[in-house]
Each structure stands twice: as C-alpha cells, then as structure tokens.
Design an enzyme around this catalytic site. Structure first.
Site, PDB file in Angstrom:
ATOM      1  CG  HIS A   1      -0.285   0.345   2.498  1.00  0.00           C
ATOM      2  ND1 HIS A   1       0.310  -0.615   3.274  1.00  0.00           N
ATOM      3  CD2 HIS A   1      -0.098   1.517   3.163  1.00  0.00           C
ATOM      4  CE1 HIS A   1       0.825  -0.060   4.363  1.00  0.00           C
ATOM      5  NE2 HIS A   1       0.596   1.236   4.316  1.00  0.00           N
TER       6      HIS A   1
HETATM    7  C1  UD1 Z   1      -2.139   5.872   5.359  1.00  0.00           C
HETATM    8  C2  UD1 Z   1      -0.883   6.453   5.978  1.00  0.00           C
HETATM    9  C3  UD1 Z   1       0.222   5.415   5.947  1.00  0.00           C
HETATM   10  C4  UD1 Z   1      -0.224   4.128   6.604  1.00  0.00           C
HETATM   11  C5  UD1 Z   1      -1.533   3.650   5.988  1.00  0.00           C
HETATM   12  C6  UD1 Z   1      -2.040   2.470   6.759  1.00  0.00           C
HETATM   13  C7  UD1 Z   1      -0.622   8.886   5.593  1.00  0.00           C
HETATM   14  C8  UD1 Z   1       0.095   9.916   4.826  1.00  0.00           C
HETATM   15  N1  UD1 Z   1      -0.415   7.621   5.204  1.00  0.00           N
HETATM   16  O1  UD1 Z   1      -1.846   5.569   4.005  1.00  0.00           O
HETATM   17  O2  UD1 Z   1       1.337   5.910   6.680  1.00  0.00           O
HETATM   18  O3  UD1 Z   1       0.764   3.154   6.404  1.00  0.00           O
HETATM   19  O4  UD1 Z   1      -2.507   4.698   6.073  1.00  0.00           O
HETATM   20  O5  UD1 Z   1      -2.950   1.709   6.008  1.00  0.00           O
HETATM   21  O6  UD1 Z   1      -1.320   9.199   6.521  1.00  0.00           O
HETATM   22  N2  UD1 Z   1      -9.005   4.593   0.720  1.00  0.00           N
HETATM   23  C9  UD1 Z   1     -10.249   4.034   0.592  1.00  0.00           C
HETATM   24  N3  UD1 Z   1     -10.934   3.706   1.732  1.00  0.00           N
HETATM   25  C10 UD1 Z   1     -10.444   3.920   2.974  1.00  0.00           C
HETATM   26  C11 UD1 Z   1      -9.178   4.505   3.088  1.00  0.00           C
HETATM   27  C12 UD1 Z   1      -8.457   4.835   1.952  1.00  0.00           C
HETATM   28  O7  UD1 Z   1     -10.757   3.815  -0.521  1.00  0.00           O
HETATM   29  O8  UD1 Z   1     -11.120   3.590   3.972  1.00  0.00           O
HETATM   30  C13 UD1 Z   1      -8.249   4.892  -0.526  1.00  0.00           C
HETATM   31  C14 UD1 Z   1      -8.556   6.267  -1.124  1.00  0.00           C
HETATM   32  O9  UD1 Z   1      -8.479   6.147  -2.516  1.00  0.00           O
HETATM   33  C15 UD1 Z   1      -7.388   7.104  -0.638  1.00  0.00           C
HETATM   34  C16 UD1 Z   1      -6.250   6.102  -0.603  1.00  0.00           C
HETATM   35  O10 UD1 Z   1      -6.844   4.876  -0.215  1.00  0.00           O
HETATM   36  O11 UD1 Z   1      -7.117   8.197  -1.475  1.00  0.00           O
HETATM   37  C17 UD1 Z   1      -5.144   6.452   0.364  1.00  0.00           C
HETATM   38  O12 UD1 Z   1      -5.655   6.662   1.689  1.00  0.00           O
HETATM   39  P1  UD1 Z   1      -4.859   7.591   2.721  1.00  0.00           P
HETATM   40  O13 UD1 Z   1      -5.510   7.503   4.049  1.00  0.00           O
HETATM   41  O14 UD1 Z   1      -4.639   8.932   2.163  1.00  0.00           O
HETATM   42  O15 UD1 Z   1      -3.433   6.938   2.771  1.00  0.00           O
HETATM   43  P2  UD1 Z   1      -2.995   5.415   2.946  1.00  0.00           P
HETATM   44  O16 UD1 Z   1      -2.336   4.983   1.692  1.00  0.00           O
HETATM   45  O17 UD1 Z   1      -4.134   4.626   3.475  1.00  0.00           O
HETATM   46  N1  UDP Z   2      -3.860  -5.548   8.753  1.00  0.00           N
HETATM   47  C1  UDP Z   2      -5.114  -6.145   8.826  1.00  0.00           C
HETATM   48  N2  UDP Z   2      -5.726  -6.524   7.661  1.00  0.00           N
HETATM   49  C2  UDP Z   2      -5.152  -6.356   6.447  1.00  0.00           C
HETATM   50  C3  UDP Z   2      -3.860  -5.757   6.385  1.00  0.00           C
HETATM   51  C4  UDP Z   2      -3.248  -5.354   7.555  1.00  0.00           C
HETATM   52  O1  UDP Z   2      -5.652  -6.322   9.920  1.00  0.00           O
HETATM   53  O2  UDP Z   2      -5.779  -6.733   5.439  1.00  0.00           O
HETATM   54  C5  UDP Z   2      -3.218  -5.104  10.012  1.00  0.00           C
HETATM   55  C6  UDP Z   2      -1.845  -5.691  10.241  1.00  0.00           C
HETATM   56  O3  UDP Z   2      -1.943  -6.951  10.868  1.00  0.00           O
HETATM   57  C7  UDP Z   2      -1.200  -4.628  11.118  1.00  0.00           C
HETATM   58  C8  UDP Z   2      -1.801  -3.336  10.606  1.00  0.00           C
HETATM   59  O4  UDP Z   2      -3.005  -3.711   9.934  1.00  0.00           O
HETATM   60  O5  UDP Z   2      -1.561  -4.798  12.473  1.00  0.00           O
HETATM   61  C9  UDP Z   2      -0.853  -2.676   9.647  1.00  0.00           C
HETATM   62  O6  UDP Z   2      -1.497  -1.669   8.971  1.00  0.00           O
HETATM   63  P1  UDP Z   2      -1.032  -1.135   7.550  1.00  0.00           P
HETATM   64  O7  UDP Z   2      -0.241  -2.157   6.852  1.00  0.00           O
HETATM   65  O8  UDP Z   2      -2.240  -0.619   6.885  1.00  0.00           O
HETATM   66  O9  UDP Z   2      -0.169   0.137   7.940  1.00  0.00           O
HETATM   67  P2  UDP Z   2       1.351   0.401   8.378  1.00  0.00           P
HETATM   68  O10 UDP Z   2       1.671  -0.471   9.542  1.00  0.00           O
HETATM   69  O11 UDP Z   2       2.214   0.165   7.190  1.00  0.00           O
HETATM   70  O12 UDP Z   2       1.355   1.855   8.725  1.00  0.00           O
END
Ligand code: UD1
Ligand code: UDP
Length: 356
Positions: free
Chosen positions: A203
C-alpha cells in the site's frame, strides 16, 4: 481523573488504540477522536467491532484527499474538539496525517503532546510518513519509543527530554489477540494450506504511485511457485484500476486478491504463511513476532532490528528477482524481546500517571 484526548484515524492506529485504551482507561478519562482518515468498513469499522474499541466520542469523517487538504481539514476540526474538551494531554500514534494534525493542534494550543511510536526513522524524506514522524517528535512533550535505536535517533536530533523506552504496543496487541485468532479460524476457512502460501500486502505510496513499480511488483508475484494471498488495500486497488493493470492481476493464477481482512484474520494468516511479502511497517514486525520470514518491498525500513537478526530482507522489485530471494528464504536468528515484553501499554500508563 485527568483527561487524555486520543486522536487516530487509520487501520494501524486502531490496532494500537485497542492495545493502549484497554489499560489507559483504568487510570485516565480518555476521550476518543476518530479523524475518519480510513472509513471503509474493512479498513476501520471491523477493527472497532472485533477489537472492542470504545465508540469514539467524535468522528470527524475527514476521509481521503490530497495531503494538504486532508491534513488542513483535520486541523480545523481537531482544534474545535480540543477547544471544547480542554484535555490535560493529547495522545497520538505513529506517523500518519492524523498523527501530524493532532500534534500540530496540541502544540499550538499548548497542550502536552504524547507520541507513541516516537523516534522511528527511515531517513527517506520522500516518504510522507517520515515528515510526519520528524515533525511530531520535535513538538512532543512525552515520547514513548519502541526500541533503543529510536531513543538514539531522537538523541541525534537533540531530543532527550521526555523520552522513554517502553517497547512496541503492537507486540502487546499480538500477545493479546493471537490466541483468539487461533481459536476462531482454521486454515481451510481461507482455502489455503498451512506453510504453502505467501501472504502479501502492498500500500505504500512509493510502490503504488508509479505504474512501472506496481506492474513490476505484480509481475514478480506472478513468477512465484506458491499461492500469494493478497488482502488488497483500497489505495492499491484504485491504482491498479487507474493504471489499467487489472488484466495482469486477474489473469495471475497464483495470486488470490481479496478484500482487506480483519486483524484476527490477518494474525492467523501471518502465522500460517510460508513467508510474508509486504511494504507495511506493522506487518514487518508481526512477521518477526510470528517467526515467519519476511520480504519487504522497500529500500529502507524503520524496523531495522528485523533485518539485523535475519527475519526480514529489503528488496526493490525493479532490481531484484523476488522468486530467487524467496527460494532462499530462511528463518532468522532466535532472539526475544527486541520490541519489548508486551507490556508497553502498562509502562506508558504508569509513566503518564507520574508525568501529567
Ligand atoms: C495511510 C498512511 C500510511 C499508513 C496507511 C495504513 C498517511 C500519509 N499515510 O496511508 O502511513 O501506512 O494509512 O494503512 O497518513 N481509501 C479508501 N478507503 C479507505 C481509506 C483509503 O478507498 O477507507 C483509498 C482512497 O483512494 C485514498 C487512498 O486509499 O485516497 C489512500 O488513503 P490515505 O488515508 O490517504 O493513505 P494510505 O495509503 O491509506
Ligand atoms: N492488517 C489487517 N488486515 C489487512 C492488512 C493489515 O488487519 O488486510 C493489520 C496488520 O496486521 C497490522 C496493521 O493492519 O496490524 C498494519 O497496517 P497497515 O499495513 O495498513 O499500515 P502500516 O503499519 O504500514 O502503517
């Protein structure tokens, strides 16, 4: 009782909140604010339900947007809540835009700021998370770090006051939930065979925002000789559609793309995987907690201890053959406690009782 306003909004922060709130609420009045950065049921709702996180007192429903707009909307809305609640301290986790927004509001309103997971650095300022971490650490009053190295990183930036090594709250979460996961699931629920599949998550912006990189990742997954079970983050799903890569993904017989899974499902899937392929911070550590080898699709990691002890390998799929690396993958050295003892939430709560 002193009042702590906890601010969070993304999937990994919900896992951390569940571990911390359970203990914190025995000694503090916690007000929970969900920014709503993640909002799909599979990215947020399921975590509240499964991990029994208390219902948030506020849901700002900020949702997705550009960095500036998303963080800006959070600043405006968080400030209003803080003005109303007048907490004794504000608590933020990790390195997301929700972390930064909470930190800036606390600092500007002169409310003591607590940062859990402080001091981590990838030394890559192109990552949005690195900027969020550095800025939050520099305006925090109490900094709870998961590792010795994080303490050293802070020292190198001149931050020594209010720094406490407590261990990783995600280890608390794994210890609390792993047994529940094993009780609840069997491997056949997922149509998989234990130790005969790779578990993948992708991601990070650095992997998903370039068509070339994302395509290279999928092409290298296709070359693997085992099933790749891939709970897909919505960001990656949208990028696959935007770049027109659906055909490559759909035609790959060994790649099983599924919706994001719940935390208990994820722990179970991690434990039974032959190896984990990820760019997630949390998943890299969970792989080590489960003693499952991990390949991280990044050039740097904040969790360098996993590399040092041989449980994790960084690779750039544009430069390295993933199938070759996975053929050679082995368990790392047996080593305990690099991320604490699983009592980080208790240590944090005890310290907060003295310091706030
Ligand atoms: C965010 C965090 C990242 C973290 C990740 C965990 C920032 C800058 N990044 O990244 O550090 O590792 O969360 O998962 O804060 N979207 C959906 N539904 C949702 C959420 C997101 O469709 O419920 C899609 C949207 O298209 C959105 C994209 O995911 O634009 C990115 O979401 P965003 O929260 O901006 O950043 P993450 O990539 O999730
Ligand atoms: N996780 C989850 N379901 C998924 C993917 C991740 O429950 O389909 C959990 C994972 O076990 C961990 C946390 O989400 O506890 C990590 O989140 P993510 O990878 O979104 O973010 P990051 O840690 O990179 O910020």
């Amino acid at each position: 009782m002193k009042k702590i306003l906890t601010i969070a909004g993304t999937r990994p922060q919900l896992v951390k909140i569940a571990a911390v709130s359970r203990v914190l609420r025995q000694s503090f009045h916690e007000v929970l604010l969900n920014t709503g950065q993640h909002y799909d049921y599979k990215m947020a709702g399921v975590f509240f339900e499964e991990l029994k996180i208390p219902k948030p007192d506020y849901n700002l429903k900020i949702g997705s947007d550009t960095h500036g707009r998303q963080t800006g909307k959070m600043l405006i809305a968080v400030e209003e809540v803080v003005e109303k609640e007048q907490p004794d301290a504000i608590l933020v986790f990790g390195d997301t835009n929700s972390t930064l927004a909470g930190a800036i509001v606390a600092s500007k309103l002169h409310i003591p700021l607590i940062h859990i997971e402080a001091g981590l650095r990838s030394f890559n300022k192109l990552m949005p998370e690195e900027i969020n971490r550095i800025m939050t650490d520099h305006i925090s009053n109490l900094l709870f770090t998961p590792t010795e190295l994080a303490v050293q990183n802070l020292k190198n930036e001149g931050i020594t006051n209010g720094v406490f090594l407590v261990g990783d709250v995600m280890y608390d979460a794994v210890l609390y939930n792993m047994g529940l996961a094993e009780q609840q699931y069997k491997i056949t629920d997922f149509n998989l065979t234990s130790k005969k599949y790779f578990l993948g998550t992708i991601h990070r912006a650095e992997n998903t925002d370039s068509k070339e990189k994302l395509e290279a990742i999928f092409k290298s997954l296709i070359n693997l000789d085992q099933v790749v079970y891939l709970p897909l983050h919505p960001r990656t799903k949208h990028k696959i559609e935007q770049f027109g890569l659906q055909d490559i993904v759909e035609q790959a017989k060994n790649i099983k793309v599924v919706e994001p899974v719940s935390y208990l499902e994820m722990l179970f899937l991690e434990k039974h995987a032959k190896a984990i392929i990820t760019d997630s911070g949390g998943v890299q550590k969970e792989a080590y907690f489960m003693k499952v080898p991990c390949i991280t699709l990044r050039d740097q990691t904040e969790w360098v201890e996993t590399i040092e002890f041989g449980w994790n390998k960084l690779i750039n799929p544009l430069k390295t053959d993933l199938s070759q690396v996975l053929r050679e993958v082995q368990n790392g050295q047996p080593i305990d406690s690099i991320y604490g003892n699983g009592d980080a939430a208790h240590k944090i709560t005890n310290l907060l009782m003295q310091k706030i």
